[in-house]
Design a protein around this motif. Sequence first.
Motif, PDB file in Angstrom:
ATOM      1  N   LEU A 149       5.870 137.980 132.177  1.00 45.55           N
ATOM      2  CA  LEU A 149       5.262 136.760 132.703  1.00 45.55           C
ATOM      3  C   LEU A 149       3.810 136.738 132.232  1.00 45.55           C
ATOM      4  CD1 LEU A 149       5.407 134.231 134.515  1.00 45.55           C
ATOM      5  CD2 LEU A 149       4.658 135.671 136.429  1.00 45.55           C
ATOM      6  N   PHE A 150       3.487 135.803 131.340  1.00 42.68           N
ATOM      7  CA  PHE A 150       2.115 135.679 130.848  1.00 42.68           C
ATOM      8  C   PHE A 150       1.250 134.985 131.894  1.00 42.68           C
ATOM      9  CE2 PHE A 150       4.278 136.140 126.722  1.00 42.68           C
ATOM     10  CZ  PHE A 150       3.457 137.094 126.123  1.00 42.68           C
ATOM     11  N   VAL A 151       0.063 135.557 132.116  1.00 41.20           N
ATOM     12  CA  VAL A 151      -0.874 135.010 133.093  1.00 41.20           C
ATOM     13  C   VAL A 151      -2.231 134.824 132.423  1.00 41.20           C
ATOM     14  CG1 VAL A 151      -1.990 135.317 135.337  1.00 41.20           C
ATOM     15  CG2 VAL A 151       0.329 136.214 134.963  1.00 41.20           C
ATOM     16  N   ILE A 152      -2.703 133.597 132.347  1.00 36.62           N
ATOM     17  CA  ILE A 152      -4.051 133.333 131.846  1.00 36.62           C
ATOM     18  C   ILE A 152      -5.025 133.626 132.988  1.00 36.62           C
ATOM     19  CG2 ILE A 152      -5.629 131.562 130.967  1.00 36.62           C
ATOM     20  CD1 ILE A 152      -3.175 130.151 129.789  1.00 36.62           C
ATOM     21  N   SER A 153      -5.876 134.618 132.790  1.00 37.81           N
ATOM     22  CA  SER A 153      -6.803 135.032 133.845  1.00 37.81           C
ATOM     23  C   SER A 153      -8.198 134.438 133.614  1.00 37.81           C
ATOM     24  CB  SER A 153      -6.895 136.560 133.906  1.00 37.81           C
ATOM     25  OG  SER A 153      -7.495 137.069 132.730  1.00 37.81           O
ATOM     26  N   GLN A 154      -9.002 134.480 134.679  1.00 40.76           N
ATOM     27  CA  GLN A 154     -10.395 134.012 134.609  1.00 40.76           C
ATOM     28  C   GLN A 154     -10.475 132.581 134.076  1.00 40.76           C
ATOM     29  OE1 GLN A 154     -12.940 137.014 132.801  1.00 40.76           O
ATOM     30  NE2 GLN A 154     -11.658 138.659 133.593  1.00 40.76           N
ATOM     31  N   SER A 155      -9.615 131.731 134.620  1.00 42.18           N
ATOM     32  CA  SER A 155      -9.558 130.341 134.150  1.00 42.18           C
ATOM     33  C   SER A 155     -10.862 129.592 134.383  1.00 42.18           C
ATOM     34  CB  SER A 155      -8.406 129.606 134.834  1.00 42.18           C
ATOM     35  OG  SER A 155      -7.158 130.103 134.379  1.00 42.18           O
ATOM     36  N   VAL A 195      -4.607 131.434 136.363  1.00 41.40           N
ATOM     37  CA  VAL A 195      -5.224 131.701 137.668  1.00 41.40           C
ATOM     38  C   VAL A 195      -6.725 131.899 137.514  1.00 41.40           C
ATOM     39  CG1 VAL A 195      -3.127 132.807 138.585  1.00 41.40           C
ATOM     40  CG2 VAL A 195      -4.917 134.221 137.535  1.00 41.40           C
ATOM     41  N   SER A 196      -7.416 131.714 138.618  1.00 42.19           N
ATOM     42  CA  SER A 196      -8.815 132.122 138.740  1.00 42.19           C
ATOM     43  C   SER A 196      -8.952 132.842 140.074  1.00 42.19           C
ATOM     44  CB  SER A 196      -9.757 130.918 138.699  1.00 42.19           C
ATOM     45  OG  SER A 196     -11.065 131.298 139.133  1.00 42.19           O
ATOM     46  N   ILE A 197      -9.231 134.141 140.018  1.00 37.81           N
ATOM     47  CA  ILE A 197      -9.379 134.909 141.259  1.00 37.81           C
ATOM     48  C   ILE A 197     -10.635 134.450 141.992  1.00 37.81           C
ATOM     49  CG2 ILE A 197      -9.556 137.206 142.267  1.00 37.81           C
ATOM     50  CD1 ILE A 197      -6.907 136.569 140.779  1.00 37.81           C
ATOM     51  N   ARG A 198     -11.715 134.204 141.254  1.00 38.54           N
ATOM     52  CA  ARG A 198     -12.981 133.798 141.885  1.00 38.54           C
ATOM     53  C   ARG A 198     -12.799 132.520 142.703  1.00 38.54           C
ATOM     54  NH1 ARG A 198     -17.464 130.601 141.165  1.00 38.54           N
ATOM     55  NH2 ARG A 198     -16.702 129.642 139.231  1.00 38.54           N
ATOM     56  N   LEU A 199     -12.042 131.585 142.163  1.00 32.26           N
ATOM     57  CA  LEU A 199     -11.843 130.307 142.846  1.00 32.26           C
ATOM     58  C   LEU A 199     -10.569 130.275 143.689  1.00 32.26           C
ATOM     59  CD1 LEU A 199     -12.819 127.815 139.981  1.00 32.26           C
ATOM     60  CD2 LEU A 199     -14.280 128.786 141.775  1.00 32.26           C
ATOM     61  N   GLN A 200      -9.798 131.389 143.659  1.00 33.55           N
ATOM     62  CA  GLN A 200      -8.509 131.428 144.367  1.00 33.55           C
ATOM     63  C   GLN A 200      -7.612 130.275 143.923  1.00 33.55           C
ATOM     64  OE1 GLN A 200      -7.539 133.982 147.078  1.00 33.55           O
ATOM     65  NE2 GLN A 200      -8.858 134.799 145.489  1.00 33.55           N
ATOM     66  N   TRP A 201      -7.612 130.018 142.632  1.00 32.15           N
ATOM     67  CA  TRP A 201      -6.885 128.891 142.050  1.00 32.15           C
ATOM     68  C   TRP A 201      -5.659 129.386 141.292  1.00 32.15           C
ATOM     69  CZ3 TRP A 201      -5.798 127.583 136.926  1.00 32.15           C
ATOM     70  CH2 TRP A 201      -5.303 126.277 136.713  1.00 32.15           C
ATOM     71  N   GLY A 202      -4.525 128.739 141.510  1.00 33.53           N
ATOM     72  CA  GLY A 202      -3.315 129.038 140.751  1.00 33.53           C
ATOM     73  C   GLY A 202      -2.494 130.206 141.265  1.00 33.53           C
ATOM     74  N   LEU A 203      -2.970 130.877 142.316  1.00 31.16           N
ATOM     75  CA  LEU A 203      -2.298 132.105 142.759  1.00 31.16           C
ATOM     76  C   LEU A 203      -0.938 131.826 143.385  1.00 31.16           C
ATOM     77  CD1 LEU A 203      -5.313 134.121 144.213  1.00 31.16           C
ATOM     78  CD2 LEU A 203      -3.935 134.707 142.205  1.00 31.16           C
ATOM     79  N   ARG A 204      -0.835 130.751 144.152  1.00 32.15           N
ATOM     80  CA  ARG A 204       0.452 130.453 144.795  1.00 32.15           C
ATOM     81  C   ARG A 204       1.525 130.112 143.763  1.00 32.15           C
ATOM     82  NH1 ARG A 204       0.003 127.427 150.641  1.00 32.15           N
ATOM     83  NH2 ARG A 204      -1.402 128.939 151.629  1.00 32.15           N
TER      84      ARG A 204
END
Length: 287
Positions: A149-155, A195-204
């Motif tokens: 599963l590819f995950v683009i991080s730090q969006s 996803v962006s961990i800093r913004l809590q975006w895309g995690l769900r």
Amino acid sequence: MRNREGLQPLQNSLSGLPQWVSERILHQVSQLTNYVPVIGIMGKTGVGKSSLCNALFADKVSPVSDVTACTRDPLCFRLQVGEHAMTIVDLPGVGESGARDIEYAALYRKQLPRLDLILWLIKADDRALAVDEHFYHQVIGEAYRHKVLFVISQSDKVEPACGGEKLSTEQKQNIGRKICLLHELFQPVNPVCAVSIRLQWGLRVMTERMIRCLPREASSPVAVQLSAPLRTDAVNKKARDDFGETVGSVLDTVSSMPLIPAPVRTIIQAVRDIVVSVARAVWNFFF
């Protein structure tokens, strides 16, 4: 205690079978509930593997392999929630050097069969993907593509980066283009996430896709490890349905055993759907 409460309705649904058959089935179901999933996570240095793990899971990762060993060995981390455990294998990212990549190829080939899933992180602003592409096609190959599963991080760092508290429309458009690029380069089996961990975006969205990508026996033990906000209704429903289907597979396996008499096989086949429904209904007792 809760496991026993869950097993009792299953035992009742198997009451028409000889005791030794129902005991065999219940034993295999108990093994299912104790399954320990193994998830590999890979990406280049600084891609945010630790941050993603800490955002996804309720328990903080703790190393179980010797961290003083060769840094080119994968590190293993154990997560534990109640009676359920899972393992994260931190795989080294490719592209450091040609010599290292040869070693990593051998390492990956050794690890791939035991992994239930690989989260392959790629930074949103990383444009040097030729080595990743080669590694994916030549080492992962057709046999294990379904595990990736590819995950683009730090969006939030994608251009035009502004350091704000939410992604701009332009950033979302560029992330969409990045997703299209990865689909073109890698032709993955599973949809690319961002996803962006800093913004809590895309995690769900990412979590729900991760649960769908897992083998059926692994989805419930992983779901129980997730942080509370990520255990969405969709995650729980998929895990519950998977558990029912794995219990159904147990009955199919027992039914196909040569020592099972034909009349008993007929009973197993007759009660299969009922047992699967009961397994779904008692899922909460196990997970």
